[in-house]
Structure formats: structure tokens, C-alpha cells
Scaffold this motif. Structure first.
Motif, PDB file in Angstrom:
ATOM      1  N   LEU A   1       0.920  -1.421  -0.010  1.00 17.32           N
ATOM      2  CA  LEU A   1       0.056  -0.051  -0.012  1.00 17.32           C
ATOM      3  C   LEU A   1       0.732   1.163  -0.037  1.00 17.32           C
ATOM      4  CD1 LEU A   1      -2.866  -0.914   2.284  1.00 17.32           C
ATOM      5  CD2 LEU A   1      -3.100  -0.532   0.171  1.00 17.32           C
ATOM      6  N   THR A   2       2.076   1.035   0.592  1.00 14.55           N
ATOM      7  CA  THR A   2       3.103   2.319   0.607  1.00 14.55           C
ATOM      8  C   THR A   2       3.363   2.667  -0.776  1.00 14.55           C
ATOM      9  OG1 THR A   2       3.657   1.878   2.729  1.00 14.55           O
ATOM     10  CG2 THR A   2       4.935   3.341   1.635  1.00 14.55           C
ATOM     11  N   VAL A   3       3.840   1.504  -1.579  1.00 14.34           N
ATOM     12  CA  VAL A   3       4.224   1.801  -2.789  1.00 14.34           C
ATOM     13  C   VAL A   3       3.057   2.148  -3.556  1.00 14.34           C
ATOM     14  CG1 VAL A   3       5.011   0.551  -4.994  1.00 14.34           C
ATOM     15  CG2 VAL A   3       6.109  -0.166  -2.645  1.00 14.34           C
ATOM     16  N   VAL A   4       2.025   1.675  -3.456  1.00 15.02           N
ATOM     17  CA  VAL A   4       0.629   2.097  -4.200  1.00 15.02           C
ATOM     18  C   VAL A   4       0.476   3.612  -3.973  1.00 15.02           C
ATOM     19  CG1 VAL A   4      -1.921   2.093  -4.567  1.00 15.02           C
ATOM     20  CG2 VAL A   4      -0.379   0.053  -4.305  1.00 15.02           C
ATOM     21  N   GLY A   5       0.487   4.176  -2.761  1.00 23.52           N
ATOM     22  CA  GLY A   5       0.425   5.427  -2.489  1.00 23.52           C
ATOM     23  C   GLY A   5       1.568   6.279  -3.088  1.00 23.52           C
ATOM     24  N   ALA A   6       2.827   5.752  -3.168  1.00 26.58           N
ATOM     25  CA  ALA A   6       3.894   6.794  -3.330  1.00 26.58           C
ATOM     26  C   ALA A   6       3.553   6.833  -5.067  1.00 26.58           C
ATOM     27  CB  ALA A   6       5.342   6.064  -3.090  1.00 26.58           C
ATOM     28  N   VAL A   7       3.355   5.543  -5.781  1.00 22.72           N
ATOM     29  CA  VAL A   7       3.257   5.947  -7.335  1.00 22.72           C
ATOM     30  C   VAL A   7       2.071   6.724  -7.647  1.00 22.72           C
ATOM     31  CG1 VAL A   7       2.246   4.503  -9.293  1.00 22.72           C
ATOM     32  CG2 VAL A   7       4.024   3.537  -7.755  1.00 22.72           C
ATOM     33  N   LEU A   8       0.887   6.807  -6.877  1.00 28.36           N
ATOM     34  CA  LEU A   8      -0.416   7.574  -7.131  1.00 28.36           C
ATOM     35  C   LEU A   8       0.194   9.097  -6.886  1.00 28.36           C
ATOM     36  CD1 LEU A   8      -3.642   6.179  -5.806  1.00 28.36           C
ATOM     37  CD2 LEU A   8      -3.217   7.164  -8.072  1.00 28.36           C
ATOM     38  N   THR A   9       0.907   9.293  -5.618  1.00 27.99           N
ATOM     39  CA  THR A   9       1.462  10.817  -5.400  1.00 27.99           C
ATOM     40  C   THR A   9       2.324  11.113  -6.659  1.00 27.99           C
ATOM     41  OG1 THR A   9       1.431  10.228  -2.968  1.00 27.99           O
ATOM     42  CG2 THR A   9       2.571  12.118  -3.739  1.00 27.99           C
ATOM     43  N   LEU A  10       3.130  10.328  -7.205  1.00 26.65           N
ATOM     44  CA  LEU A  10       3.824  10.807  -8.098  1.00 26.65           C
ATOM     45  C   LEU A  10       3.140  11.221  -9.437  1.00 26.65           C
ATOM     46  CD1 LEU A  10       6.840  11.200  -9.277  1.00 26.65           C
ATOM     47  CD2 LEU A  10       6.919   9.004  -9.930  1.00 26.65           C
ATOM     48  N   MET A  11       2.074  10.233  -9.752  1.00 29.07           N
ATOM     49  CA  MET A  11       1.303  10.589 -10.776  1.00 29.07           C
ATOM     50  C   MET A  11       0.400  11.981 -10.628  1.00 29.07           C
ATOM     51  SD  MET A  11      -0.151   6.667 -11.619  1.00 29.07           S
ATOM     52  CE  MET A  11      -1.190   7.209 -12.886  1.00 29.07           C
ATOM     53  N   VAL A  12      -0.054  12.096  -9.586  1.00 29.62           N
ATOM     54  CA  VAL A  12      -0.693  13.409  -9.203  1.00 29.62           C
ATOM     55  C   VAL A  12       0.209  14.671  -9.497  1.00 29.62           C
ATOM     56  CG1 VAL A  12      -1.702  14.860  -7.338  1.00 29.62           C
ATOM     57  CG2 VAL A  12      -2.358  12.383  -7.525  1.00 29.62           C
ATOM     58  N   TRP A  13       1.262  14.589  -8.897  1.00 32.23           N
ATOM     59  CA  TRP A  13       2.339  15.523  -8.989  1.00 32.23           C
ATOM     60  C   TRP A  13       2.539  15.849 -10.441  1.00 32.23           C
ATOM     61  CZ3 TRP A  13       4.807  19.207  -6.171  1.00 32.23           C
ATOM     62  CH2 TRP A  13       6.082  19.611  -6.694  1.00 32.23           C
ATOM     63  N   ARG A  14       2.980  14.677 -11.356  1.00 32.73           N
ATOM     64  CA  ARG A  14       3.344  14.984 -12.738  1.00 32.73           C
ATOM     65  C   ARG A  14       1.954  15.266 -13.732  1.00 32.73           C
ATOM     66  NH1 ARG A  14       8.438  13.214 -13.910  1.00 32.73           N
ATOM     67  NH2 ARG A  14       7.970  14.279 -15.950  1.00 32.73           N
ATOM     68  N   GLY A  15       0.995  14.571 -13.365  1.00 35.40           N
ATOM     69  CA  GLY A  15       0.009  14.445 -14.435  1.00 35.40           C
ATOM     70  C   GLY A  15      -1.403  15.024 -14.002  1.00 35.40           C
ATOM     71  N   LEU A  16      -1.515  15.695 -12.911  1.00 34.68           N
ATOM     72  CA  LEU A  16      -2.898  16.345 -12.528  1.00 34.68           C
ATOM     73  C   LEU A  16      -2.565  17.758 -12.221  1.00 34.68           C
ATOM     74  CD1 LEU A  16      -5.980  15.697 -12.258  1.00 34.68           C
ATOM     75  CD2 LEU A  16      -5.470  15.405  -9.812  1.00 34.68           C
ATOM     76  N   GLY A  17      -3.044  18.728 -13.126  1.00 32.38           N
ATOM     77  CA  GLY A  17      -2.917  20.236 -12.641  1.00 32.38           C
ATOM     78  C   GLY A  17      -3.934  20.699 -12.062  1.00 32.38           C
ATOM     79  N   GLU A  18      -4.022  21.699 -11.507  1.00 31.39           N
ATOM     80  CA  GLU A  18      -4.786  22.646 -10.772  1.00 31.39           C
ATOM     81  C   GLU A  18      -5.961  22.707 -11.369  1.00 31.39           C
ATOM     82  OE1 GLU A  18      -6.888  23.321  -8.142  1.00 31.39           O
ATOM     83  OE2 GLU A  18      -4.800  23.539  -7.174  1.00 31.39           O
ATOM     84  N   THR A  19      -7.215  22.493 -10.838  1.00 33.66           N
ATOM     85  CA  THR A  19      -8.650  22.634 -11.761  1.00 33.66           C
ATOM     86  C   THR A  19      -9.474  23.622 -11.227  1.00 33.66           C
ATOM     87  OG1 THR A  19      -9.649  20.954 -10.310  1.00 33.66           O
ATOM     88  CG2 THR A  19      -8.645  20.360 -12.226  1.00 33.66           C
ATOM     89  N   LEU A  20      -8.823  24.218 -10.013  1.00 35.36           N
ATOM     90  CA  LEU A  20      -9.934  25.456  -9.357  1.00 35.36           C
ATOM     91  C   LEU A  20      -9.080  26.639  -9.589  1.00 35.36           C
ATOM     92  CD1 LEU A  20     -12.751  26.013  -7.825  1.00 35.36           C
ATOM     93  CD2 LEU A  20     -11.224  25.764  -5.727  1.00 35.36           C
ATOM     94  N   PRO A  21      -9.415  27.588 -10.441  1.00 31.51           N
ATOM     95  CA  PRO A  21      -8.834  28.976 -10.490  1.00 31.51           C
ATOM     96  C   PRO A  21      -8.998  29.808  -9.325  1.00 31.51           C
ATOM     97  CG  PRO A  21     -10.751  28.853 -12.139  1.00 31.51           C
ATOM     98  CD  PRO A  21     -10.693  27.402 -11.303  1.00 31.51           C
ATOM     99  N   PRO A  22      -8.024  30.643  -9.079  1.00 27.21           N
ATOM    100  CA  PRO A  22      -8.132  31.389  -7.889  1.00 27.21           C
ATOM    101  C   PRO A  22      -9.354  32.243  -7.698  1.00 27.21           C
ATOM    102  CG  PRO A  22      -6.239  31.663  -8.675  1.00 27.21           C
ATOM    103  CD  PRO A  22      -6.802  30.881  -9.679  1.00 27.21           C
ATOM    104  N   GLU A  23     -10.036  32.772  -8.821  1.00 29.16           N
ATOM    105  CA  GLU A  23     -11.285  33.597  -8.606  1.00 29.16           C
ATOM    106  C   GLU A  23     -12.423  32.780  -8.070  1.00 29.16           C
ATOM    107  OE1 GLU A  23     -10.889  32.232 -13.126  1.00 29.16           O
ATOM    108  OE2 GLU A  23      -9.706  33.098 -11.684  1.00 29.16           O
ATOM    109  N   ARG A  24     -12.298  31.443  -8.137  1.00 33.62           N
ATOM    110  CA  ARG A  24     -13.585  30.470  -7.713  1.00 33.62           C
ATOM    111  C   ARG A  24     -13.306  30.010  -6.387  1.00 33.62           C
ATOM    112  NH1 ARG A  24     -14.820  26.245 -11.898  1.00 33.62           N
ATOM    113  NH2 ARG A  24     -16.472  25.360 -10.170  1.00 33.62           N
ATOM    114  N   ARG A  25     -12.095  30.343  -5.714  1.00 30.44           N
ATOM    115  CA  ARG A  25     -11.876  29.961  -4.632  1.00 30.44           C
ATOM    116  C   ARG A  25     -12.409  30.553  -3.502  1.00 30.44           C
ATOM    117  NH1 ARG A  25      -5.282  28.721  -5.575  1.00 30.44           N
ATOM    118  NH2 ARG A  25      -5.690  27.412  -7.407  1.00 30.44           N
ATOM    119  N   HIS A  26     -12.712  29.852  -2.174  1.00 29.91           N
ATOM    120  CA  HIS A  26     -13.405  30.584  -1.067  1.00 29.91           C
ATOM    121  C   HIS A  26     -12.357  31.209  -0.221  1.00 29.91           C
ATOM    122  CE1 HIS A  26     -17.490  28.233  -1.131  1.00 29.91           C
ATOM    123  NE2 HIS A  26     -16.989  28.569  -2.327  1.00 29.91           N
ATOM    124  N   THR A  27     -12.796  32.354   0.337  1.00 23.32           N
ATOM    125  CA  THR A  27     -12.039  33.007   1.715  1.00 23.32           C
ATOM    126  C   THR A  27     -12.491  32.743   2.732  1.00 23.32           C
ATOM    127  OG1 THR A  27     -13.154  35.140   1.284  1.00 23.32           O
ATOM    128  CG2 THR A  27     -11.089  34.634  -0.004  1.00 23.32           C
TER     129      THR A  27
END
Length: 440
Positions: free
Chosen positions: A200-226
Motif C-alpha cells: 500500500l505504501t508503494v501504491v500510495g507513492a506511485v499515485l502521489t507521483l502521478m498526481v504531481w506529474r499528471g494532474l494540474g490545478e482545476t480550481l482557478p483563484p477567482e472561484r476559491r473561497h476565502t
């Protein structure tokens, strides 16, 4: 409760070449239309939604070993499961609003890193108490995966496209409960219970790397809550004050409780009452999961966009009700002595119907919340986990000689889901705001 319609938000389905398409701010790296639909993004989001069931189910075959190795009573070792489940439920309430304030990427990466560290420590835990503590932390951090994955889908898609994408995710995440115990069992052939956490540690590490490299930010600043905690609580209170959103949340939660009841009771019912071998149970469990996945794909590929989502959801709930009634009648002896085959058939129908109920309740609820997708996703996930956790222990309330409690719990939860759908969602009133104009 109020009856406000969905808040408006910039469309995420506009072509980049369209003059009406908003220009992405330079401070973020939003996903383009091409990247939204890429196989990599789909696989990442599917992996994130599959991480919680992997964390729970891969560990199940190792429970007897943990009991012996750490010299603890079975009841104490069971708390390692409870702690992880509780962490996943409560963590969503914290991480969902965080993602509405800071964006999706940063809380997700922090959660994944903490998940990897907590899982690695679980593999080294010398005592049951320490294992329980870090299983709780593992669940809290792992909640980031499922709650933010749903919020990302809401950021990227709307209407029928969102329901279709949820059905696609089910193809990946729905396989997790099938393969997780098998992987856990195979790991135990070559290592002890600590090896499961190392995997499970290896699975989590691989997913973390994939998120880091392959998933950009999807919520622009003007739509974020304060704002801080108070603002997050007000947002959640506002969401629950929306009668229709609350209705879909409860419909999904009670439907999920039907599923949880099946998962909790089916090993006992199939093996102890009807005499199936562990191998036969594994086969039936796998077939039921395949049914859920296949119906989910039919929902996404054939029904969404052609039939209004509420109509599909209504039919799915009706099928769940019919299967639950059949199970109760068979388990109480109305039809005389029945064997495993009719029981297995009814369970297959019930599970398969979840392939349209679960993705469509998520989609319908999130359609109303483009302004607070993280908080809405948190409420959806937490309610499902908590209602399911409450319902699951009730299936064994009458002892080990009858399947009646399972059938009763499933029927009651199905009735409550239908009541929430009809009484709060009132689909005949909300059709114009919660479905595609192309719906029939």
C-alpha cells in the motif's frame, strides 16, 4: 430548507477556441479540454477513488496474522479497520473545504504524502495501539483522495458529461473491492501482514507521483473561497439547507448503506448459512462487482444524455427495492426452503443496480454546487461512510443462523433512499434545473 437552483459558474465545456471561453489565469495550470479527457487523468482520478477500498480490503486477509503477531484480541485488532473507516469519513469534512479555499492540488498532494508516511509506519508498528493510531491517520489522509477526486470531476464537467465520467471512474474504482483481497492474499504467500502495508505504501507513492506529474490545478483563484473554519461551516450549512442537494445526499447515503450491509453480511450469509466454500464466495463477490461495473458503463455510455438522470435513478432505486423485497421474502421462508442460487441472483441484481444509483446521485448533487464542490463532495462522502458504518453492524443483530437481518437492513435503507429521493429531490419539480435539455 430552501429550494434554490444550482449556482452559476463559468462553463468548463467551452472549446478553447470559443470567444466566450474564459481565459485561464496565469497563476494556475487548469486542465485543457484535451487533457480533461485524457486517459492519464481518468486513470489518476480512478486510482484516487480506488485508494480507500484498497486500504480497507487488501488488509482483510491479514487480520488473523495481526492478531497472532501482536498478541491482541480479535476485537482489538478489528479497531484497526474501524479507525481507518472513521478517518476516511471525518477527513473528508476537513479536506473538502480546504480544497475550496486553497485549490485541489495542494491539499491532495499533502494528503497523499501523509498517507504514504502513515502507511509506512503501519508496516513497522510494534503494538496494536500504535497500529490503530496510524490507521486512523492513514484514513484521515486517504480521505483527500476520494473527496478531491469528486471535486475535480465537478470542476471539469457538468450535466450529463459529469454523470458519464463518474460511470467511467466506476470501471476503475469498482474493480478495487474485487482485486484488493486477492492482492492481499497473494502478498501473504510471500510476506507477513506487514508486507500488505508495504505494498500500500508503494501504491500510495506511485499515485502521489502521478498526481504531481499528471494532474494540474482545476480550481482557478477567482472561484476559491476565502475565510476560515466559520466560512467553511457556513458553506456546509448552506449546502444542507438546499432541499434538493440534501435529498440527493441522503439518497446516496442510504443507497451506500445497502451496499455496506451487503459487504458486511455476505461472507457470513453465503458461507455459513448457505454452505458455500470461500472460493465460491470469492467468485460470487467478484461477479456481483462485475455486474455493478457493467451497469455503470451502460449508464455512462448508453443512458446518460438520452434519458434524464432522474428517470434512470428512479429505475435503479426501484430495482434495488425489488431485490431487497425478494431477499426478505426468501430469507423469511415465504417461498419455502431456497438454496444459494436464488439468493445469489437477488444479490447480483441489487449490486448491479448500484451501477446507476451511485454515480447518478453524486452527479445530481454536485450539479447544484459549482460554487463549493469540495465541501459538497465532503458532505456526500462523509454521509455515505457514516450511514453505512451505522447500518453495517445491524446485519448481525439476530445472531448467526439467519439472513433476515441483512435483508431487513437493506430494505429499510432502500425505503429511506426512495423516501429522500421523492420527498426532498422531488424530481418532477427539479427536472428543468438538474437534467440536460436533451433528456427525455
Amino acid at each position: 430548507m430552501s429550494e434554490r437552483g444550482p449556482a452559476t459558474a463559468p462553463s468548463h465545456d467551452s472549446s478553447p477556441d470559443s470567444p466566450s471561453a474564459p481565459t485561464p489565469p496565469t497563476a494556475t495550470v487548469p486542465l485543457t479540454a484535451a487533457r480533461r479527457t485524457s486517459l492519464l487523468v481518468t486513470f489518476i482520478l480512478g486510482g484516487l477513488t480506488a485508494l480507500p477500498p484498497l486500504s480497507m480490503d487488501m488488509y482483510l486477509p491479514a487480520l488473523p496474522q495481526v492478531t497472532d503477531a501482536l498478541h491482541s484480541p480479535a476485537a482489538t485488532v478489528q479497531l484497526t479497520l474501524t479507525a481507518c473507516l472513521a478517518g476516511m469519513a471525518l477527513g473528508q469534512l476537513v479536506i473538502g473545504p480546504m480544497s475550496d479555499k486553497w485549490g485541489r492540488r495542494r491539499p491532495l498532494l499533502i494528503g497523499m504524502v501523509v498517507y504514504v508516511l502513515a502507511t509506512a509506519i503501519c508496516a513497522l508498528a510494534p503494538t496494536t495501539e500504535l497500529l490503530i493510531s496510524f490507521r486512523l491517520l492513514q484514513g484521515l489522509a486517504g480521505a483527500a483522495a476520494i473527496v478531491i477526486a469528486r471535486a475535480v470531476v465537478r470542476d471539469l464537467y457538468d450535466g450529463d458529461e459529469m454523470a458519464r465520467f463518474f460511470s467511467t471512474l466506476m470501471l476503475i474504482s469498482g474493480a478495487a473491492p474485487i482485486i484488493a483481497p486477492l492482492i492481499g492474499g497473494q502478498v501473504l504467500r510471500f510476506a507477513d501482514w506487514r508486507g500488505v502495508f508495504l505494498v500500500l505504501t508503494v501504491v500510495g507513492a506511485v499515485l502521489t507521483l502521478m498526481v504531481w506529474r499528471g494532474l494540474g490545478e482545476t480550481l482557478p483563484p477567482e472561484r476559491r473561497h476565502t475565510g476560515g473554519v466559520g466560512s467553511a461551516l457556513r458553506t456546509m450549512r448552506g449546502l444542507l439547507g438546499d432541499r434538493v442537494f440534501a435529498g440527493y445526499t441522503l439518497t446516496g447515503g442510504f443507497s451506500f448503506a445497502v451496499l455496506f450491509s451487503y459487504i458486511s453480511a455476505s461472507p457470513f450469509v453465503v458461507q455459513e448459512i448457505y454452505g458455500a466454500s470461500p472460493q465460491a464466495f470469492a467468485l460470487l463477490f467478484g461477479l456481483n462487482s462485475v455486474g455493478l461495473i457493467l451497469v455503470g458503463q451502460i449508464n455512462g455510455k448508453l443512458l446518460v444524455g438520452r434519458v434524464r438522470l432522474d428517470k434512470v435513478l428512479a429505475v435503479g432505486l426501484a430495482v434495488v427495492m425489488a431485490a431487497a423485497v425478494a431477499l426478505l421474502l426468501m430469507s423469511t421462508g415465504v417461498f419455502g426452503e431456497v438454496g444459494l442460487t436464488p439468493i445469489a441472483g437477488a444479490l447480483f441484481v441489487l449490486m448491479s443496480a448500484m451501477g446507476v444509483v451511485l454515480p447518478n446521485t453524486n452527479a445530481q448533487a454536485l450539479m447544484r454546487t459549482p460554487h463549493a464542490a469540495g465541501s459538497a463532495s465532503a458532505l456526500l462522502g462523509t454521509s455515505s461512510f457514516l450511514i453505512g458504518a451505522i447500518a453495517s453492524p445491524l446485519v448481525g443483530i439476530a445472531g448467526e443462523d439467519t439472513a433476515v437481518p441483512m435483508a431487513v437492513v437493506q430494505l429499510v435503507c432502500a425505503l429511506l433512499a426512495v423516501s429522500a429521493f421523492l420527498g426532498l429531490c422531488r424530481p418532477w419539480q427539479t427536472a428543468s434545473t438538474t437534467s440536460s435539455p436533451a433528456g427525455v
